[in-house]
Design a protein around this motif. Structure first.
Motif, mmCIF file in Angstrom:
data_model
loop_
_atom_site.group_PDB
_atom_site.id
_atom_site.type_symbol
_atom_site.label_atom_id
_atom_site.label_comp_id
_atom_site.label_asym_id
_atom_site.label_seq_id
_atom_site.Cartn_x
_atom_site.Cartn_y
_atom_site.Cartn_z
ATOM 1 N N ALA A 129 55.288 19.679 48.775
ATOM 2 C CA ALA A 129 56.752 19.643 48.832
ATOM 3 C C ALA A 129 57.174 18.423 49.650
ATOM 4 C CB ALA A 129 57.305 20.916 49.458
ATOM 5 N N ARG A 182 60.433 27.975 51.459
ATOM 6 C CA ARG A 182 61.343 26.840 51.283
ATOM 7 C C ARG A 182 60.928 26.034 50.045
ATOM 8 N NH1 ARG A 182 60.856 24.462 57.462
ATOM 9 N NH2 ARG A 182 61.886 26.169 58.579
ATOM 10 N N ASN A 183 61.619 26.250 48.959
ATOM 11 C CA ASN A 183 61.330 25.520 47.725
ATOM 12 C C ASN A 183 59.842 25.577 47.381
ATOM 13 O OD1 ASN A 183 64.008 24.618 47.092
ATOM 14 N ND2 ASN A 183 63.828 23.133 48.757
ATOM 15 N N LEU A 184 59.295 26.776 47.455
ATOM 16 C CA LEU A 184 57.875 26.994 47.190
ATOM 17 C C LEU A 184 57.602 26.898 45.688
ATOM 18 C CD1 LEU A 184 55.018 27.974 48.091
ATOM 19 C CD2 LEU A 184 55.887 30.310 47.807
ATOM 20 N N ARG A 226 60.245 26.248 42.981
ATOM 21 C CA ARG A 226 61.233 26.066 44.043
ATOM 22 C C ARG A 226 61.809 27.402 44.540
ATOM 23 N NH1 ARG A 226 64.824 21.668 41.043
ATOM 24 N NH2 ARG A 226 64.255 23.079 39.338
ATOM 25 N N SER A 250 62.809 30.128 47.204
ATOM 26 C CA SER A 250 63.276 30.160 48.592
ATOM 27 C C SER A 250 63.752 31.565 48.946
ATOM 28 C CB SER A 250 64.422 29.153 48.806
ATOM 29 O OG SER A 250 63.985 27.825 48.619
ATOM 30 N N PRO A 288 56.677 24.473 52.774
ATOM 31 C CA PRO A 288 57.099 25.527 51.847
ATOM 32 C C PRO A 288 56.936 26.949 52.375
ATOM 33 C CG PRO A 288 55.051 24.526 51.114
ATOM 34 C CD PRO A 288 55.523 23.714 52.267
#
Length: 227
Positions: free
Chosen positions: A57, A5-7, A20, A22, A62
């Motif tokens: 995040a 998730r939006n890593l 970011r 995903s 993330p």
């Protein structure tokens, strides 16, 4: 099974490596990740494994594995999760030189309190049956890679992370090892993510993702294994 998730990940000086990112990875899915050198493929595996730390995040976890946010775990809990739920195949092998091949492969079973009989079965499956009492210094690089693969799969992990797992193998051995890896994944319902530069290896997976500065994008492939 695994959700990014939006890593994001930046290194010294604020240089972004992953921005970011995903994606959702499903149980029972064998996925290849390809991309240019330096784009962050190995970094991504290390982040998923909890061996590296993503950028903070805002209000979001993330990396989530089986509903568990990695960012919410302390070091001991993360270690327990890795030990029980993950299998690793890294380029550097990390085969322990003072242990026999059988002891190396049995290590995840011992750490998880499981019977060790399957260690000999996995050595045989990777073509090293009968060599359990040998030591790593007696092996070629390709043979050590096979030991690492057997060790990664022996405890039937839910998530397998593989960084160039066939890089030291000849084409025929690489094909047989990936066939084994695929069979284990399908039999146990595990998810496997393999970083590779080899198109032929990637085409043995269910899905190929291309990693670039724009993120992860699926590549359309036609192969006899894809479901």
């Amino acid at each position: 099974m695994l959700e990014l998730r939006n890593l994001s990940k930046s290194y010294a000086g604020g240089r972004p490596v992953l921005d970011r990112l995903s994606w959702r990875f499903k149980a029972g899915e064998f996925v290849a990740i390809m991309g240019d050198s330096g784009v962050g493929k190995s970094t991504l595996l290390n982040l998923i494994a909890g061996l590296d730390t993503p950028d903070p995040a805002a209000g979001e976890a993330p990396i989530v594995i089986d509903g568990i946010a990695m960012s919410g775990l302390d070091d001991d809990a993360a270690t327990r999760l890795r030990r029980a739920r993950m299998g690793f195949i890294f380029q550097a092998f990390h085969v322990l030189p003072h242990l026999t091949l059988l002891q190396n492969v049995a290590l995840p079973l011992l750490l998880n309190g499981l019977p060790t009989a399957r260690a000999a079965e996995m050595l045989d499956a990777v073509g090293l049956g009968g060599r359990g009492h040998d030591f790593p210094h007696q092996l070629s690089g390709g043979e050590m890679q096979r030991v690492a693969i057997a060790r990664a799969l022996v405890h039937r992990p839910a998530l397998v992370l593989a960084d160039e797992p066939t890089g030291n193998l000849d084409p025929d051995t690489a094909h047989s090892i990936l066939t084994l890896l695929r069979r284990e994944i399908k039999a146990t319902g595990a998810c496997a993510i393999m970083v590779t530069h080899s198109q032929s290896s990637a085409e043995m997976t269910d899905k190929i993702l291309h990693l670039s500065k724009s993120g992860l994008q699926e590549t359309t492939i036609v192969n006899p294994f894809a479901q």
